[in-house]
Design a protein around this motif. Structure first.
Motif, PDB file in Angstrom:
ATOM      1  N   GLN A  42       2.170  13.720  -3.861  1.00  0.00           N
ATOM      2  CA  GLN A  42       1.474  12.718  -2.161  1.00  0.00           C
ATOM      3  C   GLN A  42      -0.135  12.748  -2.323  1.00  0.00           C
ATOM      4  O   GLN A  42      -1.195  12.402  -2.024  1.00  0.00           O
ATOM      5  CB  GLN A  42       2.205  13.671  -1.500  1.00  0.00           C
ATOM      6  CG  GLN A  42       1.569  13.128  -0.156  1.00  0.00           C
ATOM      7  CD  GLN A  42       1.725  13.701   1.225  1.00  0.00           C
ATOM      8  OE1 GLN A  42       2.903  13.080   1.803  1.00  0.00           O
ATOM      9  NE2 GLN A  42       1.785  14.872   1.410  1.00  0.00           N
ATOM     10  N   LEU A  96       2.412   7.407   0.792  1.00  0.00           N
ATOM     11  CA  LEU A  96       3.654   8.106  -0.231  1.00  0.00           C
ATOM     12  C   LEU A  96       5.182   7.390   1.712  1.00  0.00           C
ATOM     13  O   LEU A  96       4.945   7.643   2.610  1.00  0.00           O
ATOM     14  CB  LEU A  96       3.236   9.016   0.477  1.00  0.00           C
ATOM     15  CG  LEU A  96       4.661   9.781  -1.231  1.00  0.00           C
ATOM     16  CD1 LEU A  96       4.722   8.769  -2.498  1.00  0.00           C
ATOM     17  CD2 LEU A  96       4.451  10.826  -1.180  1.00  0.00           C
ATOM     18  N   HIS A  97       5.912   6.522   0.662  1.00  0.00           N
ATOM     19  CA  HIS A  97       7.000   6.518   1.307  1.00  0.00           C
ATOM     20  C   HIS A  97       8.196   7.281   0.633  1.00  0.00           C
ATOM     21  O   HIS A  97       8.440   6.529  -0.292  1.00  0.00           O
ATOM     22  CB  HIS A  97       7.683   4.903   1.262  1.00  0.00           C
ATOM     23  CG  HIS A  97       8.998   4.295   2.156  1.00  0.00           C
ATOM     24  ND1 HIS A  97       8.612   4.895   3.604  1.00  0.00           N
ATOM     25  CD2 HIS A  97      10.205   4.448   2.149  1.00  0.00           C
ATOM     26  CE1 HIS A  97       9.764   4.282   4.063  1.00  0.00           C
ATOM     27  NE2 HIS A  97      10.234   3.765   3.269  1.00  0.00           N
ATOM     28  N   VAL A  98       8.665   8.560   1.306  1.00  0.00           N
ATOM     29  CA  VAL A  98       9.684   9.574   0.461  1.00  0.00           C
ATOM     30  C   VAL A  98      10.722   8.615   0.548  1.00  0.00           C
ATOM     31  O   VAL A  98      11.552   8.656   1.470  1.00  0.00           O
ATOM     32  CB  VAL A  98       9.353  10.845   0.502  1.00  0.00           C
ATOM     33  CG1 VAL A  98      10.802  11.581   0.002  1.00  0.00           C
ATOM     34  CG2 VAL A  98       8.318  11.117   0.154  1.00  0.00           C
ATOM     35  N   ILE A  99      11.983   9.011  -0.071  1.00  0.00           N
ATOM     36  CA  ILE A  99      13.535   8.284   0.359  1.00  0.00           C
ATOM     37  C   ILE A  99      14.297   9.858  -0.658  1.00  0.00           C
ATOM     38  O   ILE A  99      14.311   9.488  -1.909  1.00  0.00           O
ATOM     39  CB  ILE A  99      13.591   7.280  -0.475  1.00  0.00           C
ATOM     40  CG1 ILE A  99      12.425   5.586   0.245  1.00  0.00           C
ATOM     41  CG2 ILE A  99      15.299   6.514  -1.012  1.00  0.00           C
ATOM     42  CD1 ILE A  99      12.856   5.024  -0.806  1.00  0.00           C
ATOM     43  N   PHE A 100      15.438  10.427  -0.086  1.00  0.00           N
ATOM     44  CA  PHE A 100      16.011  10.993  -0.183  1.00  0.00           C
ATOM     45  C   PHE A 100      17.233  10.363  -0.293  1.00  0.00           C
ATOM     46  O   PHE A 100      17.752   9.863  -0.039  1.00  0.00           O
ATOM     47  CB  PHE A 100      16.718  11.999   0.252  1.00  0.00           C
ATOM     48  CG  PHE A 100      14.996  12.288   1.522  1.00  0.00           C
ATOM     49  CD1 PHE A 100      14.617  13.884   0.018  1.00  0.00           C
ATOM     50  CD2 PHE A 100      14.512  12.372   2.533  1.00  0.00           C
ATOM     51  CE1 PHE A 100      13.154  15.050   0.318  1.00  0.00           C
ATOM     52  CE2 PHE A 100      13.539  13.460   2.621  1.00  0.00           C
ATOM     53  CZ  PHE A 100      12.560  14.304   1.370  1.00  0.00           C
ATOM     54  N   GLU A 118      -2.328   9.960  -1.795  1.00  0.00           N
ATOM     55  CA  GLU A 118      -3.702   9.239  -0.879  1.00  0.00           C
ATOM     56  C   GLU A 118      -4.753   9.339  -1.028  1.00  0.00           C
ATOM     57  O   GLU A 118      -5.033   8.619   0.047  1.00  0.00           O
ATOM     58  CB  GLU A 118      -2.625   9.933   0.835  1.00  0.00           C
ATOM     59  CG  GLU A 118      -1.002  10.533   0.144  1.00  0.00           C
ATOM     60  CD  GLU A 118      -1.004  10.864   1.948  1.00  0.00           C
ATOM     61  OE1 GLU A 118      -1.779  11.396   2.760  1.00  0.00           O
ATOM     62  OE2 GLU A 118       0.191   9.692   2.415  1.00  0.00           O
ATOM     63  N   LEU A 162       9.131  -3.260   2.621  1.00  0.00           N
ATOM     64  CA  LEU A 162       7.692  -3.050   2.536  1.00  0.00           C
ATOM     65  C   LEU A 162       7.531  -2.780   1.974  1.00  0.00           C
ATOM     66  O   LEU A 162       5.911  -2.925   2.082  1.00  0.00           O
ATOM     67  CB  LEU A 162       8.757  -1.493   2.859  1.00  0.00           C
ATOM     68  CG  LEU A 162       9.034  -0.694   3.602  1.00  0.00           C
ATOM     69  CD1 LEU A 162       9.869   0.581   2.865  1.00  0.00           C
ATOM     70  CD2 LEU A 162       7.841   0.426   4.840  1.00  0.00           C
ATOM     71  N   TYR A 175       0.859  -1.196  -0.008  1.00  0.00           N
ATOM     72  CA  TYR A 175       0.392   0.416  -0.035  1.00  0.00           C
ATOM     73  C   TYR A 175       0.718   1.242   0.117  1.00  0.00           C
ATOM     74  O   TYR A 175       0.485   2.119   0.016  1.00  0.00           O
ATOM     75  CB  TYR A 175      -0.727   0.033   0.771  1.00  0.00           C
ATOM     76  CG  TYR A 175      -0.596  -0.186   2.446  1.00  0.00           C
ATOM     77  CD1 TYR A 175      -0.009  -1.372   3.086  1.00  0.00           C
ATOM     78  CD2 TYR A 175       0.610   0.601   3.334  1.00  0.00           C
ATOM     79  CE1 TYR A 175       0.604  -1.748   4.068  1.00  0.00           C
ATOM     80  CE2 TYR A 175       1.048   0.464   4.679  1.00  0.00           C
ATOM     81  CZ  TYR A 175       1.383  -0.560   4.783  1.00  0.00           C
ATOM     82  OH  TYR A 175       1.947  -1.312   5.811  1.00  0.00           O
ATOM     83  N   LEU A 176       1.963   1.105  -0.586  1.00  0.00           N
ATOM     84  CA  LEU A 176       3.066   2.063  -0.203  1.00  0.00           C
ATOM     85  C   LEU A 176       3.446   2.380  -1.331  1.00  0.00           C
ATOM     86  O   LEU A 176       4.383   1.312  -2.156  1.00  0.00           O
ATOM     87  CB  LEU A 176       4.358   1.897   1.055  1.00  0.00           C
ATOM     88  CG  LEU A 176       3.794   2.223   2.632  1.00  0.00           C
ATOM     89  CD1 LEU A 176       4.887   1.719   3.328  1.00  0.00           C
ATOM     90  CD2 LEU A 176       3.547   3.342   1.948  1.00  0.00           C
ATOM     91  N   LEU A 197       6.328  16.515  -5.397  1.00  0.00           N
ATOM     92  CA  LEU A 197       5.882  15.641  -4.591  1.00  0.00           C
ATOM     93  C   LEU A 197       5.097  16.197  -4.014  1.00  0.00           C
ATOM     94  O   LEU A 197       4.003  14.822  -3.681  1.00  0.00           O
ATOM     95  CB  LEU A 197       7.538  15.662  -3.840  1.00  0.00           C
ATOM     96  CG  LEU A 197       7.395  14.467  -2.423  1.00  0.00           C
ATOM     97  CD1 LEU A 197       7.244  12.909  -3.788  1.00  0.00           C
ATOM     98  CD2 LEU A 197       8.409  14.366  -2.474  1.00  0.00           C
TER      99      LEU A 197
END
Lengths: 322, 322
Positions: A81, A91-95, A85, A112, A60-61, A77
């Motif tokens: 988002q 939302l899973h943010v990765i920098f 949603e 995940l 679900y991410l 972003l």
DNA sequence: TTGTAAGCGTTATCAT
DNA sequence: ATGATAACGCTTACAA
């Protein structure tokens, strides 16, 4: 934490009925449905997503890969988002700081159970290959670059630059230069515009690498020293334009009287400069929204097999520097 | 997706042994451990976090509340993420656009089973109350404000401003003004500095609300019109300083010769201005790291009952505007 | 030192 | 129109 069982108990029905009442999948008496909905409210029930995704295998991410903290990415972003949603995903943010992926990124994404991937100006080709190596298909959408097999939203930079150069010409500029790295898309737009307008092709690529501001400052200096005598400059970016502006101030050149200056990106910075910078704006909200739509369609299985490529057009914002 | 059963099969042991070999919790023969580790590698096994958190009830996600896309927050968040992921947690970022929480935020956090909360300049008091209403305790850490019962990292603004004003005085400025909203922490530092230095207290609060740039520009104008005759100005923020700078340019005042100017925040903008802005920098990486440490300690149950409050000190960055 | 089995909350198949 | 129940992958009490 109330579970579906608590709701079932409260409503005096079985868990299966609660499921049907909430998500469909079979007929439910209206009166029963009402009882269930009331019980949900009273219990404050919210389905446990861990249990759901364990059962269904669907995540679900949605993961977003973002080049660290840039103002433009954030705007995109943000819009992304909201759509994600609204569709019931998280939302899973990765920098990605300094171009380096976090160690074990693929592992952590697999664990995940991410359902999809959005790449904001970071290529995920390698990452998706690794997923395939594990026998997993990861739906993906990219901005501003094409990853093989992924949907994409592209920015039509040539159009934006072309419009800006035409606008400079309409204001009487005749020697319009391009200042910046040899980016094909921007150069395309510039070249097309000066050719169509019958103006000289004036391009300078500073070969400096240390930050766009000093690159702009030094590049402008060189541009002037080469006696190209520009009366208008289209810069690679707002940051470079800010550097060019510094150079003009230093040399006592007036902007826009002596030289008109156009940036690219429409950062907030553009409003802080003296003079305020005319620039080509990216439609960030639209980009984010479109990326979300593309990805959601794919997650729902409602997308064609072939990658979908969309294009958005930037817009000229006129300010004091032209 | 290989599961722990596959690993057990491959290694010729039971799942219980795999668990012990990987996470401890009992003795395992060295030879068996080796077999297990090999099997993990070969199978490409990564534990399913949904299953784990379903079983344990503990979440593996830390949620971060961030005021939309600000460059400073992003820098802090970046450092925060690194620590959080190193500790085996995942980061779940939530952008609060325009001060409005996404609809159903609490629900979605509960469903996700977040383990903790980090608030970057957004108060979460209400949110945590709602959690308590559901009988859930949510460990939290905040930046720059105190939520009751939450740990916090505070920025010692008074110290930063004080240092900047002293630096202006050391450069010979005698009429140093403060320009900006009546923020108590900044005013404290300013007031203390001018008092200690025996300099006049020159403060102007523009009552404009529409954006910090125009506020800076108009505020500076009013400051000059009031005949305060400042030879140095400490601004509320870099954005306001940029506005003040525009005003100086417009009036033909030279910076720093006629007026020295100091900002606050050390945004990238500061490097783009003419002249480049002297400013008080926030130690963003340190802030992010400290917040992560505080939160992780609490998640591990290694924190005292009472909230832990830490303080970080900003640092003056000298550039061309002073 | 190792294995068996229960159970977390969900969804979905089957029977009623 | 509704209910009983199995299964998802993991952790862990308990048995061996």
């Amino acid at each position: 934490m109330p579970s579906i069982k608590d709701v079932a108990m409260k409503a005096g029905v079985s868990v299966r009925t609660v499921g049907r009442a909430l998500y469909g999948g079979g007929p439910v008496k209206d009166e029963v449905r009402q009882r269930v909905e009331l019980a949900v409210k009273q219990a404050g029930y919210a389905p446990n997503l861990a249990a759901r995704s364990l059962k269904t295998g669907r995540g679900y991410l949605v993961a977003a890969l973002v080049a660290s903290g840039d103002e433009l990415h954030m705007a995109r972003l943000d819009a992304f988002q909201i759509e994600i949603e609204a569709a019931g995903f998280g939302l899973h943010v990765i920098f990605i700081s300094g171009g380096k992926e976090p160690l074990g990124l693929v592992d952590s994404l697999v664990r995940l159970g991410v359902a999809g991937l959005a790449c904001f100006h970071v290529s995920a080709t390698r990452l998706r290959k690794e997923f395939e190596g594990r026998g997993l298909r990861l739906p993906a959408v990219a901005f501003d670059h094409q990853d093989p097999g992924a949907d994409a939203v592209l920015l039509d930079r040539p159009r934006g630059i072309e419009e800006a150069v035409h606008d400079l010409a309409a204001k009487g500029r005749r020697r319009i230069a391009y200042l910046g790295p040899a980016d094909p898309s921007r150069l395309d737009g510039y070249a097309r515009a000066v050719r169509d307008l019958g103006l000289p092709y004036l391009v300078h690529h500073p070969d400096l690498k240390d930050g766009e501001i000093s690159m702009g400052e030094q590049g402008m200096q060189e541009l002037l020293d080469k006696a190209m005598q520009p009366d208008g400059v289209q810069a690679f970016s707002d940051m470079m334009a800010a550097g060019a502006l510094r150079c003009c101030h230093r040399r006592g050149l007036r902007v826009p009287q002596d030289i008109a200056l156009v940036g690219f990106d429409n950062r907030r910075l553009a409003l802080c400069l003296w003079p305020q910078l005319t620039t080509v704006a990216q439609p960030n909200e639209e980009i984010g929204r479109r990326m979300a739509c593309l990805l959601l369609a794919r997650l729902r299985g409602a997308a064609p097999d072939a990658p979908v490529i969309e294009s958005v057009t930037p817009m000229l914002v006129r300010r004091e520097s032209t």
